[in-house]
Write a protein that holds these residues in place. Structure first.
Motif, short mmCIF file in Angstrom:
data_model
loop_
_atom_site.label_atom_id
_atom_site.label_comp_id
_atom_site.label_asym_id
_atom_site.label_seq_id
_atom_site.Cartn_x
_atom_site.Cartn_y
_atom_site.Cartn_z
N ASN A 442 50.38 11.48 -3.08
CA ASN A 442 50.97 10.14 -3.13
C ASN A 442 50.80 9.40 -1.81
N LEU A 443 50.94 10.11 -0.71
CA LEU A 443 50.77 9.47 0.59
C LEU A 443 49.32 9.03 0.80
N GLU A 444 48.38 9.86 0.38
CA GLU A 444 46.97 9.50 0.52
C GLU A 444 46.62 8.28 -0.33
N SER A 445 47.35 8.10 -1.43
CA SER A 445 47.10 6.95 -2.30
C SER A 445 47.84 5.71 -1.82
N GLY A 446 48.67 5.85 -0.79
CA GLY A 446 49.41 4.70 -0.26
C GLY A 446 50.50 4.22 -1.18
N ASN A 447 51.06 5.13 -2.00
CA ASN A 447 52.08 4.73 -2.98
C ASN A 447 53.45 4.52 -2.35
N HIS A 448 53.63 4.96 -1.13
CA HIS A 448 54.94 4.95 -0.50
C HIS A 448 55.18 3.67 0.30
N HIS A 449 56.46 3.44 0.60
CA HIS A 449 56.85 2.48 1.63
C HIS A 449 57.27 3.21 2.90
N ILE A 450 58.04 4.27 2.72
CA ILE A 450 58.48 5.07 3.86
C ILE A 450 58.48 6.55 3.47
N THR A 451 58.32 7.41 4.46
CA THR A 451 58.38 8.85 4.22
C THR A 451 58.88 9.55 5.46
N THR A 452 59.59 10.66 5.27
CA THR A 452 60.03 11.47 6.40
C THR A 452 58.84 12.28 6.91
N MET A 453 58.72 12.39 8.22
CA MET A 453 57.60 13.09 8.82
C MET A 453 58.04 13.79 10.11
N ALA A 454 57.21 14.72 10.55
CA ALA A 454 57.37 15.35 11.86
C ALA A 454 55.99 15.72 12.36
N TYR A 455 55.68 15.26 13.54
CA TYR A 455 54.37 15.59 14.15
C TYR A 455 54.48 15.20 15.61
N VAL A 461 49.40 11.20 24.58
CA VAL A 461 48.13 10.92 23.89
C VAL A 461 48.02 11.77 22.63
N ASN A 462 48.25 13.06 22.76
CA ASN A 462 48.10 13.97 21.63
C ASN A 462 49.18 13.76 20.58
N ALA A 463 50.32 13.24 21.00
CA ALA A 463 51.41 13.01 20.06
C ALA A 463 51.16 11.78 19.20
N THR A 464 50.50 10.76 19.75
CA THR A 464 50.32 9.50 19.02
C THR A 464 49.02 9.42 18.24
N GLU A 465 47.99 10.09 18.72
CA GLU A 465 46.68 9.97 18.06
C GLU A 465 46.69 10.38 16.59
N PRO A 466 47.23 11.53 16.23
CA PRO A 466 47.16 11.94 14.82
C PRO A 466 47.90 11.01 13.88
N ILE A 467 49.02 10.44 14.34
CA ILE A 467 49.89 9.71 13.41
C ILE A 467 49.68 8.21 13.41
N LEU A 468 48.91 7.67 14.39
CA LEU A 468 48.81 6.21 14.46
C LEU A 468 47.42 5.67 14.74
N LEU A 469 46.45 6.49 15.09
CA LEU A 469 45.09 5.99 15.31
C LEU A 469 44.53 5.46 13.99
N GLY A 470 43.87 4.31 14.06
CA GLY A 470 43.39 3.65 12.86
C GLY A 470 42.48 4.51 12.01
N GLU A 471 41.58 5.26 12.63
CA GLU A 471 40.63 6.06 11.85
C GLU A 471 41.26 7.28 11.22
N ASN A 472 42.53 7.56 11.55
CA ASN A 472 43.20 8.73 11.00
C ASN A 472 44.13 8.39 9.84
N THR A 473 43.94 7.26 9.19
CA THR A 473 44.83 6.88 8.10
C THR A 473 44.78 7.90 6.97
N ALA A 474 45.92 8.07 6.30
CA ALA A 474 46.03 9.06 5.23
C ALA A 474 45.08 8.78 4.08
#
Length: 563
Positions: A442-455, A461-474
């Protein structure tokens, strides 16, 4: 896992592996003093047996785990149970010292050219694998090439253009573009070295044998029960900042699998387990009240947060996202989801991470709890209601959001507490608690508005890249579940990773975190903490926990802990 054609991508599967491990027993707990010194409860560290005393040589130290390893091939391992064991068998080129800087370990010297495109490492001579093979330049090159080919974390070294043995004990690594963070990445334990001859001679390497340069050697694997490693008597090359240069104190470490939380607790407090980082939150009090066991706590850098879909109406509106941030009262979430065993954060990167924003700066720029401000922002965007708690509407449409949470209890509980908070400001958050496969589809399909996460990570740098870099979208297989696309942020992050000048990198990652707070693609909530439970007869605990990142430095307790 990451395939060879997309090593630079932060893969969804690798994240699933990571969060899955976290959800199957990694204990999270309390807090420490401002100095970062862990809190020790239930033991007398000045006693003859206990954290402050020096271990005796010999005996078998039993470590309890609720999750079992599937492979001991260093370059194919993905999960924490495997890495816990491999930390005794293998070593990387660098270690993180007490000043939180990469420090050469298996290299006697190293250099980087001015534009950070070439590194030369001079290896320490006399370091041997457990089978007697010497760690020379050819072995290092072979191991790193194997890591790039096989490891789920191959992206750490895949940007390298070449690895070359330029002498018997000299390795040159070249990059087409600046790569100033290489020493930092070489502290990752999975970038360590395996014996080439052991791999080539074994029919099933990682299942029947594993050979490294660490302080303990493969002994046996009782499937589903335990893995035992024995002391490598030749080991004497621990980093200078470790009090015991080697060999380790216990004759053996035995890693036992206890899948039931109650069994593991009983084994720690009244059985044969000497130490475990897998005690569940609900059992921390039992450890603390035990006369035979103690607990150490540590604030940690792993954040829990809401990822907000920035591509889907109405959360594509920044004021709606800011309103969500204002509506969340962090402390009740911490109490419900972590049993109070955590601390609030105002930036997605906790202050204790390297280059994390200060708490004051994060509070100044971020959205602190304020229902009135949340309501004001929603009113400003045309979402109105006639009474508090009533779902808001705009042009006849209700302000209803799809809210997903993982079935792991703490993430589900985060959702269960946050949903009614959003309801109090007029947002109808329809919570669905989903098992992993359904959730990520569901997240990969963009069906959500919000979701709980931990990463998270120990560096901003390493904390933000996986969760917010443009090329890393779900939607492209990554872990950016906010689907945030911001060219300015991507450029700042790139500068923070590639500029040869440290001051420029630090300025860039600071600006990147400030931009996150301005655009609000995530709602920072709390940072998880780690605990370690241990028998009172365990000695050397103080030496291990002096390191500010002691939960991550498991390799140290193979040298510092004993009975």
């Amino acid at each position: 896992m990451t395939d060879n054609d997309s090593r630079d991508r932060i893969s969804r599967r690798r994240y699933l592996e990571t969060i899955g491990v976290t959800g199957t027993g990694v204990a999270l707990a309390g807090c420490t003093s401002g100095s970062g010194t862990p809190t020790t409860e239930g033991s007398d560290t000045d006693s003859e047996s206990g954290g402050g005393s020096t271990p005796s040589a010999g005996g078998t130290f039993v470590i309890g785990s609720s999750s079992k390893a599937s492979t001991l091939d260093l370059h194919k391992a993905t999960r924490r149970p495997e890495q816990t064991i491999l930390s005794a068998i293998h070593e990387p080129m660098f270690r993180i010292n007490p000043e939180l800087e990469p420090e050469a370990h298996l290299a006697s010297d190293w250099s980087m050219n001015d534009d950070a495109t070439e590194y030369v490492f001079t290896l320490e001579e006399g370091i041997t694998f457990h089978n007697g093979d010497e760690l020379d330049a050819e072995e290092v090159v072979w191991s790193w090439e194997r890591f790039v080919e096989n490891s789920p974390q191959s992206y750490l070294l895949s940007p390298a253009d070449s690895f070359e043995a330029t002498g018997d004990y000299e390795v040159t690594v070249s990059f087409n573009d600046p790569y100033p963070l290489l020493p930092r990445y070489l502290t990752n334990p999975l970038t360590g070295f395996v014996s080439r001859s052991a791999v080539e001679d074994a029919e099933n390497y990682g299942q029947d044998i594993a050979v490294g340069t660490g302080p303990y050697t493969w002994e046996s694997w009782e499937r589903g029960t335990a893995i035992t490693v024995s002391r490598y008597e030749e080991y004497d090359w621990a980093p200078d900042f470790v009090s015991n240069q080697g060999p380790g104190y216990p004759e053996e470490f035995r890693f036992e699998h206890h899948p039931e939380a109650t069994t593991l607790l009983n084994e720690l407090t009244d059985g044969g387990v000497h130490g475990s980082s897998y005690i569940t939150l609900t059992d921390t009090g039992e450890v603390e009240s035990s006369s035979d066991a103690s607990l150490v706590r540590k604030e940690y850098t792993r954040p829990g947060f809401l990822a907000i879909n920035t591509q889907k109406e109405p959360t594509d509106n920044v004021n709606v996202r800011r309103a969500i941030n204002h509506a969340v009262n962090k402390q009740p979430v911490i109490e419900a989801a972590l049993g109070g065993e955590g601390y609030p954060i105002w930036s997605i990167v906790p202050e204790i991470a390297v280059n994390g924003l200060s708490e004051d700066r994060a509070k100044e720029l971020g959205e602190q709890y304020s229902q009135s401000k949340a309501r004001e922002l929603l009113e400003q965007e045309g979402w109105t209601n006639s009474s508090e708690g009533e779902t808001r509407t705009k042009n006849g449409e209700e302000l209803t959001l799809t809210f997903y949470a993982f079935t792991i209890p703490r993430y589900a509980q985060m959702g269960e507490v946050i949903a009614p908070m959003l309801g109090e400001v007029g947002i109808n958050a329809e919570l669905e608690v989903l098992e992993a496969g359904t959730l990520y589809n569901n997240l990969e399909s963009g069906n959500h508005h919000i979701t709980t996460m931990a990463y998270g990570g120990n560096w901003a740098v390493n904390a933000t890249e996986p969760i917010l870099l443009g090329e890393n979208t779900a939607t492209e297989g990554g872990t950016n579940y906010s689907l945030w696309q911001n060219d300015e942020f991507d450029e700042l992050l790139n500068r923070a990773k590639t500029s040869p000048d440290e001051a420029t990198r630090e300025e860039a990652i600071t600006e990147a975190q400030e931009l996150i707070l301005e655009e609000a693609p995530v709602t920072p909530i709390c940072a998880f903490n780690k605990i370690y439970g241990y028998k009172n007869e365990v000695a050397g605990m103080d030496n291990w926990t002096e390191h500010d990142w002691w939960p991550d430095q498991e390799w140290m307790n193979r040298l510092e802990l004993g009975l």
